[in-house]
Design a protein around this motif. Structure first.
Motif, short mmCIF file in Angstrom:
data_model
loop_
_atom_site.label_atom_id
_atom_site.label_comp_id
_atom_site.label_asym_id
_atom_site.label_seq_id
_atom_site.Cartn_x
_atom_site.Cartn_y
_atom_site.Cartn_z
N ALA A 43 42.51 3.97 8.38
CA ALA A 43 42.92 3.89 9.90
C ALA A 43 42.78 5.23 10.47
CB ALA A 43 44.61 3.50 10.01
N TYR A 44 42.70 5.06 11.74
CA TYR A 44 42.65 6.29 12.94
C TYR A 44 43.90 6.81 13.19
CZ TYR A 44 37.51 6.30 13.08
OH TYR A 44 35.86 6.32 12.45
N GLN A 180 38.66 26.31 19.87
CA GLN A 180 38.79 25.92 18.54
C GLN A 180 38.24 24.69 18.40
OE1 GLN A 180 42.63 26.21 16.61
NE2 GLN A 180 43.46 27.80 18.16
N VAL A 181 37.51 24.41 17.28
CA VAL A 181 36.89 23.03 17.25
C VAL A 181 37.45 22.20 15.92
CG1 VAL A 181 34.56 22.13 16.59
CG2 VAL A 181 34.54 23.97 17.83
N PRO A 182 38.13 21.24 16.49
CA PRO A 182 38.99 20.34 15.32
C PRO A 182 37.92 19.75 14.26
CG PRO A 182 39.58 19.80 17.59
CD PRO A 182 38.45 20.68 17.80
N LEU A 183 38.35 19.62 13.07
CA LEU A 183 37.46 19.20 12.07
C LEU A 183 38.42 18.65 10.94
CD1 LEU A 183 34.65 18.86 11.11
CD2 LEU A 183 34.80 21.10 9.77
N HIS A 184 38.11 17.59 10.27
CA HIS A 184 39.00 16.84 9.42
C HIS A 184 39.05 17.81 8.44
CE1 HIS A 184 34.85 15.07 9.00
NE2 HIS A 184 35.20 15.01 7.81
N ASP A 185 39.80 17.48 7.21
CA ASP A 185 39.99 18.35 5.98
C ASP A 185 39.12 17.86 4.83
OD1 ASP A 185 41.18 16.04 5.04
OD2 ASP A 185 43.15 17.11 5.02
N ASP A 186 38.45 16.65 5.10
CA ASP A 186 37.59 15.94 4.11
C ASP A 186 38.21 15.77 2.85
OD1 ASP A 186 34.98 14.99 3.90
OD2 ASP A 186 34.26 16.40 2.90
N ARG A 187 39.48 15.47 3.06
CA ARG A 187 40.30 15.18 1.63
C ARG A 187 41.41 13.98 1.99
NH1 ARG A 187 45.27 16.75 -0.07
NH2 ARG A 187 45.38 18.35 1.56
N GLU A 188 42.39 14.39 3.02
CA GLU A 188 43.12 13.31 3.37
C GLU A 188 42.54 12.41 4.40
OE1 GLU A 188 47.17 14.41 4.48
OE2 GLU A 188 47.51 15.38 2.53
N THR A 189 41.78 13.10 5.12
CA THR A 189 40.93 12.61 6.09
C THR A 189 39.40 12.65 6.31
OG1 THR A 189 41.04 14.52 7.71
CG2 THR A 189 43.07 12.82 7.94
N ASN A 192 36.34 12.46 12.01
CA ASN A 192 36.99 12.90 13.31
C ASN A 192 36.42 12.27 14.61
OD1 ASN A 192 36.06 15.42 14.66
ND2 ASN A 192 35.70 15.57 12.41
N VAL A 193 37.14 11.98 15.63
CA VAL A 193 36.46 11.71 16.85
C VAL A 193 37.32 12.20 17.91
CG1 VAL A 193 37.81 9.54 16.79
CG2 VAL A 193 35.45 9.64 18.15
N TRP A 194 36.83 12.51 19.07
CA TRP A 194 37.49 12.60 20.38
C TRP A 194 37.12 11.39 21.25
CZ3 TRP A 194 40.65 16.22 21.94
CH2 TRP A 194 40.73 17.36 21.51
N ILE A 195 37.95 10.54 21.65
CA ILE A 195 38.04 9.43 22.35
C ILE A 195 38.85 9.24 23.17
CG2 ILE A 195 39.42 8.23 20.74
CD1 ILE A 195 37.57 5.83 20.39
#
Length: 292
Positions: A43-44, A180-189, A192-195
């Motif tokens: 899920a997002y 700052q540039v948001p970025l998923h942690d590649d573990r729990e998530t 990522n997307v701006w929408i």
């Protein structure tokens, strides 16, 4: 030993909706949960999670700018400990998205434009996420204060009785730091997307963007705002945020969610759901998966 869902107390949690303005309108930042997660996999969601013991530390006032624990508790309708929800929202945002909502000694929102600074905070992020250090320690080392005065309380959702996991979640809204540039942690998530909120809702209706029920309702609430500033101003002006406790009911039509005010809400008999079973949507509304 299995816990009776009817007696399961919800765990305190905090979530933050990061928003920004673009030429196409206001966007919100969302993360996709790991497909293998035992909680709303795929899920997002917005960055967020449970309030940890470290978030409730006695020295919060020293690193929180513009809002005391008494003030935060009053906003949330608590006797004490309200500031921990803001701290948890900021910590989860840092851990899950790499965004730190904090100011330096000069009053500037922390910038990661310098690659060396970005690398240093990336290491801080990993250590906080691993539990090797506290966010409060990062603030002390980097001479920062958390910008709790710029993070506004927006909504309050409590997982209904029935699911094997329950959360008492406070939703906040904040402007994304420009450098700052948001970025998923590649573990729990895993993505990522701006929408735009309405685009997320539209894509959910076509089955290509998995959303859980409270996320849907919060996207619906922010979708009418054209700009981040308008949303933040409206959120700052909210005086009372009611707690929303949906109820899950089961009848000849299947399992569905009822909200306060819906026909049958007061008479609904809670339906137990096994671990991993998706929640249905509200009767007559969009369908969500997972639980809060």
């Amino acid at each position: 030993m299995t816990t009776d869902p009817a007696t399961l107390e919800p765990r305190d949690a905090a979530t933050v909706m990061l928003v920004r303005d673009t030429d196409d309108g206001m966007e919100v930042f969302m993360l996709r949960r790991n497909l293998n997660s035992d909680f709303v996999g795929g899920a997002y969601v917005f960055p967020g999670g449970a309030v940890d013991p470290e978030d409730r530390h006695a020295d919060l006032d020293a690193v929180c700018l513009g809002r005391s624990d008494d003030q935060a508790s009053n906003v949330l309708g608590l006797d004490r400990g309200g500031l921990a929800f803001w701290v948890a929202a900021i910590r989860e945002c840092f851990e899950e998205a790499g965004v730190l909502l904090a100011r330096d000694d000069d009053g500037n929102v922390v910038s990661f434009a310098d690659p060396e600074v970005a690398d240093r905070f990336a290491r801080h992020r990993k250590m906080v996420d691993a539990g090797e250090t506290r966010l409060l320690d990062v603030c002390r080392i980097e001479h920062l204060q958390l910008v709790v005065d710029r993070i506004h309380y927006f909504s309050h959702w409590i997982t209904p009785v029935g699911p094997p996991r329950r959360y008492d979640t406070r939703f906040f809204v904040a402007a994304a730091p420009p450098e700052q540039v948001p970025l998923h942690d590649d573990r729990e998530t895993i993505a990522n997307v701006w929408i735009r909120p309405q685009d997320a809702l539209d894509r959910h209706k076509t089955g290509e963007f998995d959303l859980i029920f409270p996320t849907i309702k919060n996207l619906e609430a922010i979708a009418p705002f054209d700009t981040a500033g308008a949303l933040l101003d409206a959120a700052a002006a909210i005086e009372v945020v009611p707690a929303v406790l949906p109820r899950i009911t089961s009848d000849e039509h299947g399992v569905r969610i009822l909200l306060p005010g819906d026909p049958g809400y007061d008479d609904a008999v809670p339906a137990s759901l096994p671990e991993g079973m998706p929640l249905p949507g509200r009767a007559g509304g969009p369908t969500g998966s997972g639980s809060m």
